[in-house]
Write an enzyme that holds these catalytic residues in place. Structure first.
Site, PDB file in Angstrom:
ATOM      1  CB  THR A   1     -48.867 -38.331   7.827  1.00 50.33           C
ATOM      2  OG1 THR A   1     -49.128 -38.036   9.196  1.00 50.33           O
ATOM      3  CG2 THR A   1     -49.968 -39.237   7.304  1.00 50.33           C
TER       4      THR A   1
ATOM      5  CD  GLU B   1     -12.664 -56.996  -5.293  1.00 50.13           C
ATOM      6  OE1 GLU B   1     -12.782 -56.508  -6.431  1.00 50.13           O
ATOM      7  OE2 GLU B   1     -13.664 -57.352  -4.631  1.00 50.13           O
ATOM      8  CD  GLU B   2     -16.414 -58.185  -2.861  1.00 45.54           C
ATOM      9  OE1 GLU B   2     -16.781 -57.184  -3.494  1.00 45.54           O
ATOM     10  OE2 GLU B   2     -16.519 -59.345  -3.294  1.00 45.54           O
TER      11      GLU B   2
ATOM     12  CG  ASP C   1     -12.604 -61.930  -7.963  1.00 48.31           C
ATOM     13  OD1 ASP C   1     -13.549 -62.587  -7.500  1.00 48.31           O
ATOM     14  OD2 ASP C   1     -12.354 -60.759  -7.617  1.00 48.31           O
TER      15      ASP C   1
ATOM     16  NE  ARG D   1     -20.488 -51.793 -11.640  1.00 47.57           N
ATOM     17  CZ  ARG D   1     -19.847 -52.554 -10.767  1.00 47.57           C
ATOM     18  NH1 ARG D   1     -18.571 -52.893 -10.961  1.00 47.57           N
ATOM     19  NH2 ARG D   1     -20.455 -52.978  -9.686  1.00 47.57           N
TER      20      ARG D   1
ATOM     21  CG  HIS E   1     -21.554 -58.740  -4.793  1.00 53.50           C
ATOM     22  ND1 HIS E   1     -21.180 -57.437  -5.059  1.00 53.50           N
ATOM     23  CD2 HIS E   1     -20.412 -59.452  -4.784  1.00 53.50           C
ATOM     24  CE1 HIS E   1     -19.863 -57.382  -5.221  1.00 53.50           C
ATOM     25  NE2 HIS E   1     -19.376 -58.604  -5.058  1.00 53.50           N
TER      26      HIS E   1
ATOM     27  CG  ASP F   1     -16.921 -62.007  -5.413  1.00 56.25           C
ATOM     28  OD1 ASP F   1     -15.693 -61.845  -5.418  1.00 56.25           O
ATOM     29  OD2 ASP F   1     -17.724 -61.064  -5.478  1.00 56.25           O
TER      30      ASP F   1
ATOM     31  CG  HIS G   1     -11.414 -60.604  -3.098  1.00 50.56           C
ATOM     32  ND1 HIS G   1     -12.627 -60.685  -2.447  1.00 50.56           N
ATOM     33  CD2 HIS G   1     -11.697 -60.658  -4.415  1.00 50.56           C
ATOM     34  CE1 HIS G   1     -13.595 -60.779  -3.354  1.00 50.56           C
ATOM     35  NE2 HIS G   1     -13.061 -60.773  -4.553  1.00 50.56           N
TER      36      HIS G   1
ATOM     37  CG  ASP H   1     -12.512 -58.551   0.940  1.00 46.46           C
ATOM     38  OD1 ASP H   1     -11.883 -59.097   0.004  1.00 46.46           O
ATOM     39  OD2 ASP H   1     -13.061 -57.435   0.817  1.00 46.46           O
TER      40      ASP H   1
HETATM   41  N1  BES Z   1     -15.221 -60.482  -8.401  1.00 48.01           N
HETATM   42  C1  BES Z   1     -15.920 -59.247  -8.460  1.00 48.01           C
HETATM   43  C2  BES Z   1     -15.849 -58.566  -9.798  1.00 48.01           C
HETATM   44  C3  BES Z   1     -16.402 -59.324 -10.988  1.00 48.01           C
HETATM   45  C4  BES Z   1     -17.457 -60.194 -10.863  1.00 48.01           C
HETATM   46  C5  BES Z   1     -15.849 -59.119 -12.204  1.00 48.01           C
HETATM   47  C6  BES Z   1     -17.941 -60.868 -11.959  1.00 48.01           C
HETATM   48  C7  BES Z   1     -16.343 -59.752 -13.327  1.00 48.01           C
HETATM   49  C8  BES Z   1     -17.385 -60.656 -13.191  1.00 48.01           C
HETATM   50  C9  BES Z   1     -15.371 -58.317  -7.376  1.00 48.01           C
HETATM   51  O1  BES Z   1     -15.222 -58.970  -6.145  1.00 48.01           O
HETATM   52  C10 BES Z   1     -16.336 -57.200  -7.136  1.00 48.01           C
HETATM   53  O2  BES Z   1     -17.409 -57.451  -6.655  1.00 48.01           O
HETATM   54  N2  BES Z   1     -15.945 -55.963  -7.451  1.00 48.01           N
HETATM   55  C11 BES Z   1     -16.748 -54.822  -7.145  1.00 48.01           C
HETATM   56  C12 BES Z   1     -15.922 -53.575  -7.155  1.00 48.01           C
HETATM   57  C13 BES Z   1     -15.298 -53.198  -5.843  1.00 48.01           C
HETATM   58  C14 BES Z   1     -14.586 -51.871  -5.961  1.00 48.01           C
HETATM   59  C15 BES Z   1     -16.285 -53.178  -4.715  1.00 48.01           C
HETATM   60  C16 BES Z   1     -17.825 -54.648  -8.181  1.00 48.01           C
HETATM   61  O3  BES Z   1     -17.639 -54.994  -9.362  1.00 48.01           O
HETATM   62  O4  BES Z   1     -18.888 -54.139  -7.802  1.00 48.01           O
HETATM   63 MN    MN Z   2     -14.295 -60.783  -6.345  1.00 47.56          MN
HETATM   64 MN    MN Z   3     -17.255 -59.044  -5.190  1.00 52.96          MN
END
Ligand code: BES
Ligand code: MN
Ligand code: MN
Length: 459
Positions: free
Chosen positions: A314, A152-153, A179, A327, A426, A119, A86, A88
């Site tokens: 207040t 993806e994000e 990823d 998760r 992130h 990422d 991805h 993005d």
């Molecule tokens: N690359 C990540 C997922 C990831 C990071 C998997 C490190 C394993 C190890 C992916 O870009 C991501 O951030 N996914 C999101 C989910 C998405 C639906 C927003 C996540 O895991 O929060």
């Molecule tokens: Mn990713």
């Molecule tokens: Mn990500």
């Protein structure tokens, strides 16, 4: 592979420069203000794929951000690798915590600092450069298809549609995704699992307007206080989630499986030191590594309401909000868990407030086999690149599209990730090692070579 190695060494600087160019485009998918930039990034990815030698490269529009597709079919009888990534990125805020601006990449101490460096721009771009390396040197051992998306994000909703509508075009033998992270630069590993996700927003409403907290305070329920009570009731004293039925479909690992996973090095003291915490917290009966990979969770991602400006005001607020993620692990189902949450939250809401639960995106967990020809090829490729066989590990993050690839295309995925957990994805100051970027470019052609050989029973 010697020719390829020399080529990579000779073109390393340009490979880095090209990546920095992609990193300069702020392709933030979540924020509509960046829509043009996301489009511009798709165009850059298309152009780089064409230059690398891919055919039939096109930008496929969707109801949201576009998908970039390209392929190199050299012989229909050879196996085909479908590369997914991805372009993005996550929003860069809080901006003030970045040592250098998120979209002005800099290389410092061997690390590329920029939003998206690990990422996933730095990681998907390894595949674009690996294609160039293969075509300019030993040639491709397998056919390759590339599908690089821009949502993806934000949950990949439009990619899911695209996959369902393009099953023929996407026909392949394996999906290859970079990823995820490895354990350490000298401890290569391959992720064999991802968690699923349920993401919801809750809104708690008390009185019909904000009130003076002196005039009314003590006599009327404060929705922020109530929200806090509700949230804390979602875990018990053993840090288990209290939603009835939440654990019903959780696959418990056998002692042998847990023992095998515990072989992967995990230094709890280093983990705490790195995060600046004195003690860890999590579900009773499981290690920190297990809590963040093979066990389901519930976390508040954001909470707001009332007065949050400068100084003090207040006020007894009318409303309180929270964003909550869970998760998930096999065989929990995202839609079913979201429903359980909603029903439970509405049931436990006291009569002095109203609650509303709104689901956001979700996705299913995935596990990938370690006894497949693709895993064997990936393992050999990593071993040749790092001088050590990789350790299989379960990952804690989510890539919802992986379960969909299996469901719609019948394909298993190899999570061929070269990042590290410490890459701050992130977060402010996201970075990706120059070493990791180059190792990825070195390993990918080896995967193609071994995958072709193993598929033919020649390895
Ligand atoms: N690359 C990540 C997922 C990831 C990071 C998997 C490190 C394993 C190890 C992916 O870009 C991501 O951030 N996914 C999101 C989910 C998405 C639906 C927003 C996540 O895991 O929060
Ligand atoms: Mn990713
Ligand atoms: Mn990500």
């Amino acid at each position: 592979m010697e020719k390829a190695e020399a080529y990579i060494e000779a073109h390393k600087e340009r490979f880095l420069e090209e990546l920095l160019g992609i990193l300069r485009i702020p392709s933030v998918s979540a924020d509509p203000a960046y829509k043009q930039e996301v489009q511009r990034c798709a165009e850059a990815v298309r152009d780089r794929l064409i230059e690398a030698g891919a055919d039939k490269v096109e930008i496929c529009p969707t109801a949201g951000h576009p998908i970039v597709y390209g392929e190199k079919i050299i012989d229909p009888d050879l196996p085909t690798v479908l590369v997914y990534g991805h372009y993005d990125v996550q929003p860069p805020d809080p901006l003030e915590l970045w040592a250098s601006p998120p979209f002005e990449p800099v290389i410092k101490d061997g690390q590329i600092y920029a939003r998206g460096s690990a990422d996933d721009k730095g990681q998907f771009y390894m595949h674009v450069k690996a294609l160039e390396v293969m075509l300019k040197n030993d040639g491709l051992a397998c056919n390759a298809k590339f599908m690089i998306e821009g949502e993806e994000e934000v949950g990949s909703d439009n990619l899911a549609l695209f996959v369902k509508e393009n099953k023929d075009r996407l026909k392949a033998d394996v999906v290859l995704i970079s990823d995820t992270a490895m354990i350490a630069n000298d401890v290569p590993s391959i992720n064999t699992g991802l968690r699923g996700l349920s993401y919801l927003e809750v809104e708690v409403t008390g009185p019909n307007r904000d009130l003076h907290s002196g005039v009314y305070g003590g006599a009327v329920a404060n929705p922020i206080n109530v929200l806090c009570d509700l949230i804390s009731s979602l875990h018990d004293k053993d840090r288990r989630i209290t939603i009835p039925g939440f654990y019903d479909r959780v696959v418990e690992l056998s002692d042998a499986e847990r023992k095998a996973l515990a072989e992967a090095p995990f230094d709890l003291e280093e983990f705490k030191r790195d995060l600046g915490i004195e003690e860890v917290l999590g579900e009773k009966g499981y290690s920190s590594d297990e809590r963040s990979t093979i066990r389901p969770t519930l976390d508040v991602n954001g909470i707001w309401g009332g007065y949050i400006g400068e100084g003090a005001k207040t006020v007894l607020p009318s409303k309180a909000f929270a964003k909550i993620s869970m998760r998930l692990v096999p065989d929990q189902k995202s839609a079913a868990i979201s429903k359980l949450f909603k029903e439970h939250f509405e049931r436990i809401a006291p009569p002095y407030v109203n609650v509303e639960v709104r689901p956001h995106h979700g996705g299913e967990a995935a596990v990938t086999p370690t006894d497949s020809v693709a895993y064997k090829a990936a393992s050999l490729a990593m071993e040749e690149t790092f001088g050590k066989a990789p350790i299989p590990t379960r990952g804690g993050g989510s890539i919802p599209i992986v379960a969909l690839f299996e469901q719609e295309l019948g394909l298993k995925t190899i999570l061929f990730g070269f990042g590290l957990d410490s890459n701050a994805i992130h977060s402010p100051n996201e970075h990706f090692g120059v070493f990791n970027y180059i190792q990825g470019i070195r390993a990918i052609p080896r995967f193609y070579k071994h995958f072709a050989a193993v598929s033919n029973g020649k390895s």
